[in-house]
Each structure stands twice: as structure tokens, then as C-alpha cells.
Enzyme design. Sequence first.
Site, PDB file in Angstrom:
ATOM      1  N   PRO A 158     -34.667  -4.360   0.918  1.00 32.13           N
ATOM      2  CA  PRO A 158     -34.797  -5.229  -0.260  1.00 32.13           C
ATOM      3  C   PRO A 158     -34.559  -4.437  -1.545  1.00 32.13           C
ATOM      4  CG  PRO A 158     -36.971  -4.681   0.626  1.00 32.13           C
ATOM      5  CD  PRO A 158     -35.962  -4.101   1.568  1.00 32.13           C
TER       6      PRO A 158
ATOM      7  N   SER B 276     -35.055  -9.689  -1.547  1.00 32.01           N
ATOM      8  CA  SER B 276     -36.113  -9.268  -2.464  1.00 32.01           C
ATOM      9  C   SER B 276     -36.685 -10.443  -3.252  1.00 32.01           C
ATOM     10  CB  SER B 276     -35.534  -8.244  -3.445  1.00 32.01           C
ATOM     11  OG  SER B 276     -36.383  -8.065  -4.551  1.00 32.01           O
TER      12      SER B 276
ATOM     13  N   GLN C 180     -38.933 -10.288   1.277  1.00 30.67           N
ATOM     14  CA  GLN C 180     -39.813  -9.249   0.718  1.00 30.67           C
ATOM     15  C   GLN C 180     -40.678  -9.855  -0.371  1.00 30.67           C
ATOM     16  OE1 GLN C 180     -39.139  -7.994  -2.627  1.00 30.67           O
ATOM     17  NE2 GLN C 180     -41.064  -6.850  -2.604  1.00 30.67           N
TER      18      GLN C 180
ATOM     19  N   TYR D 112     -43.695  -9.359  -3.383  1.00 27.64           N
ATOM     20  CA  TYR D 112     -44.696  -8.700  -4.221  1.00 27.64           C
ATOM     21  C   TYR D 112     -45.816  -9.710  -4.427  1.00 27.64           C
ATOM     22  CZ  TYR D 112     -41.255  -5.176  -5.705  1.00 27.64           C
ATOM     23  OH  TYR D 112     -40.336  -4.167  -5.758  1.00 27.64           O
TER      24      TYR D 112
ATOM     25  N   THR E 287     -44.460  -5.424   0.088  1.00 28.14           N
ATOM     26  CA  THR E 287     -44.286  -4.120  -0.557  1.00 28.14           C
ATOM     27  C   THR E 287     -45.637  -3.625  -1.043  1.00 28.14           C
ATOM     28  OG1 THR E 287     -42.029  -4.570  -1.200  1.00 28.14           O
ATOM     29  CG2 THR E 287     -43.194  -2.887  -2.446  1.00 28.14           C
TER      30      THR E 287
ATOM     31  N   ARG F  19     -39.149   5.315 -14.684  1.00 23.82           N
ATOM     32  CA  ARG F  19     -37.748   5.693 -14.476  1.00 23.82           C
ATOM     33  C   ARG F  19     -37.162   5.934 -15.860  1.00 23.82           C
ATOM     34  NH1 ARG F  19     -37.793   0.335 -10.700  1.00 23.82           N
ATOM     35  NH2 ARG F  19     -39.544   1.085  -9.417  1.00 23.82           N
TER      36      ARG F  19
ATOM     37  N   SER G  42     -41.376   4.105   3.616  1.00 24.37           N
ATOM     38  CA  SER G  42     -40.533   3.990   2.422  1.00 24.37           C
ATOM     39  C   SER G  42     -41.245   4.599   1.243  1.00 24.37           C
ATOM     40  CB  SER G  42     -40.254   2.505   2.134  1.00 24.37           C
ATOM     41  OG  SER G  42     -39.573   2.356   0.892  1.00 24.37           O
TER      42      SER G  42
ATOM     43  N   ASP H 106     -36.611   3.589   5.394  1.00 23.02           N
ATOM     44  CA  ASP H 106     -35.478   3.507   4.470  1.00 23.02           C
ATOM     45  C   ASP H 106     -35.486   4.732   3.578  1.00 23.02           C
ATOM     46  OD1 ASP H 106     -37.235   3.156   2.280  1.00 23.02           O
ATOM     47  OD2 ASP H 106     -36.932   0.998   2.203  1.00 23.02           O
ATOM     48  N   GLY H 107     -34.401   4.942   2.831  1.00 27.06           N
ATOM     49  CA  GLY H 107     -34.356   6.068   1.899  1.00 27.06           C
ATOM     50  C   GLY H 107     -33.525   7.227   2.405  1.00 27.06           C
ATOM     51  N   GLY H 108     -32.411   7.497   1.765  1.00 30.16           N
ATOM     52  CA  GLY H 108     -31.656   8.707   2.058  1.00 30.16           C
ATOM     53  C   GLY H 108     -30.622   8.590   3.162  1.00 30.16           C
TER      54      GLY H 108
ATOM     55  N   ARG I   1     -29.481   1.661  -1.764  1.00 28.18           N
ATOM     56  CA  ARG I   1     -28.385   1.886  -2.706  1.00 28.18           C
ATOM     57  C   ARG I   1     -27.004   1.744  -2.063  1.00 28.18           C
ATOM     58  NH1 ARG I   1     -32.283   5.779  -4.040  1.00 28.18           N
ATOM     59  NH2 ARG I   1     -33.245   5.440  -6.092  1.00 28.18           N
TER      60      ARG I   1
END
Lengths: 348, 348, 348, 348
Positions: free
Chosen positions: B77, B106, B128, B130, B156, B165, B241, B274-276, B298
Site C-alpha cells: 500500500p 491504501s 489497507q 489507518y 498499519t 521527511r 515493514s 516489504d522494503g528494499g 516504490r
Amino acid sequence: MAMVCLSDFEAYAKKYLPKIAWDYFAAGADDCTTRDENILAYKRIRFRPRMLQDVSMMDIRTKILGSEISFPVGIAPTGFHQLAWPDGEKSTARAARAMNTCYIASTYSTCTLEEISAAAPGGLRWFQLYIHRNRAASQKLLQRAEALGFQGLVLTADLPYTGKRRDDVRNGFRLPPHMKVKNLEQDFEVCGMSPLDPSVTWNDIYWLRSLTRLPIIIKGILTREDAELAVRHGVQGIIVSNHGGRQLDEGPATIDALVEVVEAVRGRVEVYVDGGIRKGSDVLKALALGAKCVFIGRPALWGLAYKGEEGLQDVLRILQDEFRLSMALAGCASVSEIGQHLVQFSKL
Amino acid sequence: MAMVCLSDFEAYAKKYLPKIAWDYFAAGADDCTTRDENILAYKRIRFRPRMLQDVSMMDIRTKILGSEISFPVGIAPTGFHQLAWPDGEKSTARAARAMNTCYIASTYSTCTLEEISAAAPGGLRWFQLYIHRNRAASQKLLQRAEALGFQGLVLTADLPYTGKRRDDVRNGFRLPPHMKVKNLEQDFEVCGMSPLDPSVTWNDIYWLRSLTRLPIIIKGILTREDAELAVRHGVQGIIVSNHGGRQLDEGPATIDALVEVVEAVRGRVEVYVDGGIRKGSDVLKALALGAKCVFIGRPALWGLAYKGEEGLQDVLRILQDEFRLSMALAGCASVSEIGQHLVQFSKL
Amino acid sequence: MAMVCLSDFEAYAKKYLPKIAWDYFAAGADDCTTRDENILAYKRIRFRPRMLQDVSMMDIRTKILGSEISFPVGIAPTGFHQLAWPDGEKSTARAARAMNTCYIASTYSTCTLEEISAAAPGGLRWFQLYIHRNRAASQKLLQRAEALGFQGLVLTADLPYTGKRRDDVRNGFRLPPHMKVKNLEQDFEVCGMSPLDPSVTWNDIYWLRSLTRLPIIIKGILTREDAELAVRHGVQGIIVSNHGGRQLDEGPATIDALVEVVEAVRGRVEVYVDGGIRKGSDVLKALALGAKCVFIGRPALWGLAYKGEEGLQDVLRILQDEFRLSMALAGCASVSEIGQHLVQFSKL
Amino acid sequence: MAMVCLSDFEAYAKKYLPKIAWDYFAAGADDCTTRDENILAYKRIRFRPRMLQDVSMMDIRTKILGSEISFPVGIAPTGFHQLAWPDGEKSTARAARAMNTCYIASTYSTCTLEEISAAAPGGLRWFQLYIHRNRAASQKLLQRAEALGFQGLVLTADLPYTGKRRDDVRNGFRLPPHMKVKNLEQDFEVCGMSPLDPSVTWNDIYWLRSLTRLPIIIKGILTREDAELAVRHGVQGIIVSNHGGRQLDEGPATIDALVEVVEAVRGRVEVYVDGGIRKGSDVLKALALGAKCVFIGRPALWGLAYKGEEGLQDVLRILQDEFRLSMALAGCASVSEIGQHLVQFSKL
């Protein structure tokens, strides 16, 4: 430009080879991590040199499967030598014989086995085999090699499919029209590697065994488990190799894998290694960790690209001189004195 | 320009997306250490590939919560797909269905759940969520998703507040006026994340449980302690994650955290990560370490930015081909053969 | 230019301060290894964040030696604030009071203690002391501080001689003629640090004890052995510090040394740390490893250089917001919930 | 340009020396890995400094083989000082005497031993010997040294053949026509190192013993095994050295090897170290790890290149000041207080 060390030949080849040929030879799979790790891993090994040994008489000869070679460095199987030098594998064969070492000719040579044999009669050569879907073609090829006096059969185990080499994909690499994979009956398309048989298993070693009396050396082993299987299936030698980092990226560096393979094999068969050899002291490290001999791939191609057989002899001679010198500086006068006590792994 | 690997899509997106959109997608919290670690951590894992396995028939399908997908890569998401491509999440849904994999839509989509469903009827999708301060709004949203045929609810857990950020702060990031967070009744201001409820606790899983029959997957778990709590609170799945490194900087890389989560869970629920993920071999590593499936964030956005649903299919197809190839080169013919014996952590 | 994080202030100061002042503040001893390690060491610590904790009500206050501060970040003693901003330490005092935190005024201030006190009456301040060869001068100074309401005495233990800061030597650093080390009767020559007494030993803590009722905090401790000695000699607090890497180069990073000091102290006195704090999450790490509070040195000077007391408040406010956010994202709603379970040392 | 630290002299020498001379002095074997590791290894050692010690009276003198020197830094044997400064080794001898330290004159000096002695009568000097094939020449040389008052005989053990220094090969390095290796009867060709005897073994120490009453120090030991052999063969001292990384590349850094040599020697003979010393704190580290004294090679040549004997004194004085300061900041007032408790190896 003086050619002092192997990276001088690399720089030359990068400068003068056609980009598509350079890229093909230099390629590693995916991010090229393993290709580069092969080299970096040597740097993490430290010598423990011993002083005040009599090193006035140096003997750097060794034997592989009973054949004497002038020093423990042979030529690994690589394809398409005509991309580097017009005479292709004929030059390679001549240089190897001149330097009295072993040359493993690739299935994917741009000269026939017969041409290679004729170029350097009497040279010590092994033949590298990919098993094709057309088993009869593979059988014919290996029996031709045996008949021509090749003294070993090297089965490549790590290429059920070709690794993803990004630059080759970008370049749409294929052989120029005037070159052929001459050992195979019909012309051979490089990019669609379809002729290779991805169903090959350990049992096919028995099949090979039934076809030839040559010693079988398996190339591409990286784990103790596969080393054990190789011994149990009756091979005479193991080449620890990751195909120069061109197949599965992010596997182990070969010098690291060598340690566990040697441990598993416990001297039952000879173990060799290729990948990342760039200096004579790398050879010394590999022998200290249990390799009987090393094989060089890309550096041989750089030598060819520089000056054909003469250039390859230059490369071999430099490695030979460096190997002899590093042996002496580590306190060893003969190959039999090289042992694990000479090295330690850096903690860094 | 040939699109050969995922970083080709990244380069394309960086070049052609508006800076404010690129920055938003690329952003990591604070120093972006964790965002980058997600990738670097994969590089520290080495394969132990096995040779001479019959890999002529490759089966890369798997199942997640009982649904078959064509290979173990889904779409994580991420928000605001219209920033990447005009059709936004509708394109994402179509690409996921075309590739027969799972898409986690998402809460912060720029299309409504109804538009997403209508764009790709029959596709496997999870929603997903929130949890907002306005619990009724969250309840309504999840029940809309259930009614539309979404087959999983992803909670999440790592965003009680939005991470810092820096580029988004510098850019004063907010959605362009013509885009909306359409799933929420009133317009939604991105920079003041006030609608999210920072008082959510484990007990709210029971509340969700009471509202839906969908399986609940919790996303954002990084420790064995929280993995144990998740299992005890009755979730059906865990996504390891760190929100792409966008929340707490300098937490663990997800592939590192996966190991301890898988160990804690002991097979009681499915674990994803997830991630990377940037290469097919990263997927293989994640599965070897116990993930049932991975999700990409991404890279999916880069695919959208390149050519909408077609570009995203390109990304998925490349990952699929790379995953199949790396499986074969590691000696596995089906996903069930993948196991921890295939990997080791590099000491470097 | 938006000031989003502390390095924005660093860039500003580097750009706008006179080179000789920037160099003085930035200087580390010798190769600046320890100065830089202070920062790098934080990067080797990974969080283990916990999810689904109720973090809707955040309480980031703490107490040091009984005094409440708004969050666990104070101002470390640094010299010559007028090099950064015309009002010098008066601005520092005002900013610290405005943010309700503790300011440790240096012996080498360019304002008198009286000026500092008058600038921000009622603020929480400690006084940092170097013991001079002229013991009477030191005694007079500390008793002035006590009379002015300073609430702690910080003895710097790591400067028997001044470290070798190469840029200061190259620049021939000394204060401009219009600035003075006002707290000392006679003018003070910076480069010849002769007034400091290199014969100070642990017994001098008893001497200080006899002169003042203020709590004594010792600054510059880096080993468990010295931590034990400090406790035995009756100090009330320890600041783990390597003087910003300006004294002995290649000692430990302070966050690394904190671990062994905290272990040795076993809660008998409060332990603080300075050096390398650049983000709110660094504060969280220090507290997780047992610090009661951290102190910032160079970042405070950058804030002053940016906009005097207003700039320093900006710096403190950013750290405060970042600290609160990282606490929440790690699952802690109050400082008392922070503990060692939140962190692990990376193996890299 | 202010000369503040040793790298200032390095930069000067690199700029002003003829390239062929700079390259010769700077050269390391092969990839120069060990040359650079000598320096990097110091950076991996962290101090554990102790505070509040009385360091008002600093005593940095020490003794080597019974002779007092002003601080524990001597001049290592290096060849061809006239390449750096016209007066060559005469300047070196003068500077060493002026600073009251020990100078080890090389066999390959460009001044005779007699000239060196006459230049600085009464200075503490040792003589470094290579054993030549012509043993009578070596014997004559060492007996000349003894007669001239040299007080130690340093046998270099790590040069049976000269290491491969690529730049020297490329440059075709040899001495300019007006310089000579004056200590040897006939002119001496540098590139063909043929006069050296590669058959030297441990028994030759007995031969040397029979020729001289001077203490024998063996230089080039890197392992505990050789350290034990050295002690058993009756040497009085050991210099842990890898010849500045000019012989076998990828052996250990000398400061790392020092640890195992000191452990093996157990105080039976003095142990020294050379290689990689660039700061006073490096000297402190070496002493903390058990060296009695260190010797500097290249930094001495940079000092000569800068201003002859005056420049070398500058180099020594900087090292002396830095050493004294780092001792004080670590809490030691005399060399006898330096011990292993002062250091720890970084895990990085």
C-alpha cells in the site's frame, strides 16, 4: 605503456576491445556483486609470512591429476576467444603450451577442438562440457575431445539457464556474423540459450562416466553439501567457481567457498578454484587454503586482447613471477611447503 | 532506453516525475538511514546455491491466505498514485490483476475503492486501513472495502504520527488541487495528519475483528515481542515493514527484522515483508528467510510513472523473470523447495 | 532557506561565521577521528520500535538533580559565544530559559556570570569550572556562581592541557581584541593555556566539596574505572564526554562509553552524555542506554550563529519535536518508558 | 605554509621531490594494501583515557638496550637519503643526535658509515645489515660499524628478494649517476638485487653472533612463531616490521602483529615496531601494546626532503610534543605508566 601487473592488461582491453566484446567479457549477473566480491574476498585474507627460510632454490611446479604444470595457474574455460583476438582459442592453446600449463577449452569456443589441438600439439588440455538437450550432440563432442587427446572433462554445473547480464541485454549481445560456435553442428544463437538442458542432475555424472575414460572434473560447486555429492558421484576433481559472478549474483566469493569445499572433501579429490585471481599472491592464498591449482578467466582474455598468444604468455609470466616472489617472501621454497598456517582471515 | 532492471524505472521516474512527487515517493524519515538500509541489508545476505537439480519445470506460484498468486510478489500500500500516473490506483489494480497478484490498496488512494474495484473486477485485493480519530469513518471505510470484495484488511501499525521527511517539509508537500484523498468524506490535508488516531492499541484489533469477517493482516511489525502480541491478538498475517523507512529512522532493515519475527511466529500465521526489494533474488532471499510473499512499494510507483498499468506490469514481469531465474540457479524448481539452507548472512 | 534539521544550522554557520570562528568551534583534535566518531557511533545503534502503544498524550519532561526540564536536552559548556553572536552567553541563557532547560555556562564565557544571570533571571544554570593554578581564583569564581544561583558545579576533568587542534594552530587562533574571557580577573590568552592546573587529581574533588554546597558533576569520564572513582569521591553526576573530540583523539565515541559508565555507576548518581547529538532520535538512544539527559555543544553554537537566542530556540525546538516524535514512533508516551529494550547495537 | 603535523611534511615532499624519488620512498608492494593498512590499523585502536591524574611533570624518556633516548621514537633504516636531501644520511645522523634519539643506518646509505659517524660523533646509532652472497663483504661491513661505535646490529629478515613495487618498475628506478651505495665496495645496481643472499636462515644469526659483540636486533618479524625462534636464537631485540609494506603485500599491519609478537616474547627481549606511525598518539598506542620504542621510516624522509636535518628535527619535535600531550591526556605522566589498559581494539 609498461605491462607490469594484470590490471594493466585489463585497462588495455577495456580501451581497445569493441564495447560489446568488453562488456560481454566483463559482465557479471545483476548488480555484479559476486563478480566484484571474488576480488574483494582475497583482500580480506592476510598472510602470516615466515622469515629466514632458505628460499634460494624455488620450485613452483605442481601436478594436477598427475600431469605436471610449470606453476599452479591454468586457463579457465571462457567462450568466444575470437572476440578478443583473431586466432581465438588457437592462440590460447599455444600460450598455455608455451608456459607449460593446462588450458580448459570451452564448448563455446570459436575454433573447433580439432583446430585447437592442431595449434598446439602435445599441450595439456581439458575439455569443458555443457550438457545439451540433444544428448547425442554432447556425447559426440566429448568423445571427439577424448579422441583428440584432451585429458580431462570439465562439467559445468552452474548454468541450467544463463544468468542475467544487464549489459549484454542492453547491447543485444550476439556473436558477429563471421564467428561461430564451431564445435556445435548447427549455428548457435547466444542470446536464446535454449540448447542447454536444465534438467541435468547428479545422475548424469554416471551417464558421462559411461561415455568416457577421462577424469571428470565438476565446475561450479560452492557448498560443502554439493562437494560431498560430487565426491560420492565419483568425480576426480572439483572447480570451486561461481562462473566469474555471471550466474547467480550474491552467492559466495569463490575463495570463501573454497574453505568449506576443501574441508568437506578431506583430500578425496583435487580441488581447484577460479574467480578473482589478479596477483601472484592470490594464487598463494588459494593454495594455502587448499586449492591444488587456480584457473584464470578474464585475465587470460585481457592477455589475448593485448597481443594474442604473446599477450597471454605475458599475463602468465607475470603471475608466475609474482607467485614465485610471494612464495619466497612468505618463506616457502616449494609448493609442498604452502599450507593453511600461511594465512588468516581479516576480521574486517 | 531499454528497461532491463528495476533501477532503470527508478532513473526514469526521477527524471520525469515532478520534483515534489518524486521527493514524496522517495522520502525517508530524517537521514534516510533506514530507507537505504532496507536495500543494503539484502546485500549482506549470501546465497548457498545448489547445483545439478532438475530445474526444467519451474513453478513459482504461491498462495497467500489461501489465494493463489502467480509469484510471491504483491503491491504494497502506497498513497497518491495519481501523482505517478493520471489513472492512479485504477492502473495499479489493472496491472496487479493482469499479473495475477495481490494489490493492497491504501486508505490514501486518489481513487475511490469503488473505482479501484470497477477498474479490475475479480482481482485479488486487500485494503489497507489507518484508524482515524473518527472511528465511524474508519468502520464505514472498511465495510465498504469488504462489500466490494477486498479479501484482506491490512492494519498499519507504525503511523501514530507521520515521520519527519525533510524534503516534504522543505517542499511544503501537499496534493495538487485536482487530486483528492477520495476515500475519506471530507477533503484531506496531507501535512497536518491530525485525522489519524495515535491512541490505537492492540485492543483495537478486537474492535476491528468485531466489524469484519476479513482476515486481518498487521503491517509495521519489527520485533519478536510485537510479533507474539500480533499472533495472540488473532491476526491472520504480519507484514514486516518499516514503512519504507518513512517513519522511525534507524530502526532495523526489514529483511533483518524478518528473521526474528519468523522465529517468534513459528508458523502460526503467515509473515510477509516489504522494503528494499529491487531484484528477483531479493524475493528469493526473503522467502528463504521465511516470508510467504513480499510486497513492493516504490518500484510499483516507478512502473506507474513509466507507463501506467503497462509500466507496472513491466516491473512485475522483470521481477518475475529474475525470481524464476534466481530460483533455478539456486537449485529450486518450486517455491516449496526454498528454505533457510539457501542463505547465510555475510560477516561483513 | 527553511531550517528543518540541525544540519541546516550547521551549513548556515559554516557559511556565515568568520573562518577563524567556524574553525574554532568545528575543531577536533589531530585527525578529528573522535569528533566524527561521536556522530557515527549513533548510526550504529538500531531501534527496536514497539507498535500499537497509546501515544496520544506525550510527556517528554524529565528531572536532572531534582530540577524539572521541558525535555532531556541541555546546553553543554562551550567557550566564547560572542564569536557566534554579539550578545554571546546572554543569548544562550535567554534561549535556555525560554525553552525551560538547563544551560551549563563555561568558565571561558565572553560574558560575566553576573551578566548571564541578569540576562535570564530564574533560569536553571550550572557552572563549568576549570581548576586553575591560581586556586584562589577558581575558588572565587565558583563561589560567585553559587551566590548567583547557579545550581550545579561541573568540573571538567579532561583538559590538563589543551588538545592539538590543527586548524587553530594554523589560524593562530585567539580572541579578537574586543572580546575577553571576562570571568577571569586578568585577560586570558587562549593559545597558551598556561593558567590551567595539570596537577589536578581526584582529591581535588574533596577540596571543591569543602568550598561549595552545590552538587558536583564531573565532565569528561569515559571509562568504568573513572566512573567508579567519581562515585566514590562523592560527585552527584557524571557527564560522559570527550570534549567534542577536541582533547585526546581516538578515544571512544561518547555514546559507546556511556554504556560502560552506566553499567559501572549502577544508578548511584545521574549520568549524562554530550557529543554527536544531531537528531531527536539520538537523544532517545542516549536515554535508552541510560543517560538521564544529554547536552548539546556545537548545535547550540550554530543556533546562536543563525539568530542569537531565537536561533538557539529554533534548534532546541526542532530537537524537542524530533525527540517527541521518535519517542512516539518507538512506542513510548513518557520518558519513564524509555529503556534499553528499545535499542540494539548494529553488528556493522 | 605552517608545518603542524606529519602529513604537512608528506604533502611538501610529494610536491617538491622528483617524481622518481617520491615514488621510490612512497612505494608499497603490489596493490600497496599493507602499506596503507599499517596506517589504518592504528585507527582501529581506541584509547581508554584516565582522568584526574597529576600530569604536571611529564617524563617521556625511555631506554632501548640500555641507552637512554629522549622519547620512544627512533629513525628506521631506509635507503638512499641523498634522494631526499644533498647531505643524505649525514643530515639524518645530525638530527637524530640533536633530538637525542637512535638512528638505524641502512646498508644502502648514500654516505659511508665513516661519514655518518663523523657527521654526528657520539650519537646513538645502530647499523642495519643485509646479508650478501659475498659473506666476507657483510662481515667487513658489520665490523666497520662496530669499530665506528655503532651500538646495535639490525638484521633485516624480510628481504630474500626485493618486493614488487610497481611504480619503481614503471619508472625504471635506479640511483642517479652521482649517488652511490657507498658502503659496498663495488657500485651497486638497485634493480637487480642480486647481491642479497636468499639462502639466509636462522642459523646465520649464530654466524653473526660469532662476528660481533654488538647486540643483534632482528627486523621483519610478524608472527609469534618467528618471535619465538628469534628469542631462541639469542637476539637482543625484535623490530616488528613489514618493511613499510614494500615486501609481501597483504601481510598484517605491524601494530596488529605487535600484539602477538609481544605475547610470544613474554618480556624476554625488547620489542620495537615500525610502519604507519603518523602521530604522537600512534606512538602511545604502540607502547601500550608492548613496544619499547617505535621507529619512523617515511616521515623521516619527508623531514629531510623539507629542510635536511632541520626538517627532520621538526618532524621529531612534532612527534615528541604530540606524544607528550597524548600521554598526558590519557593520564600518564611517565612512560612506565603506559600499559595495555589504555587501549582497546575497535570492533569496526
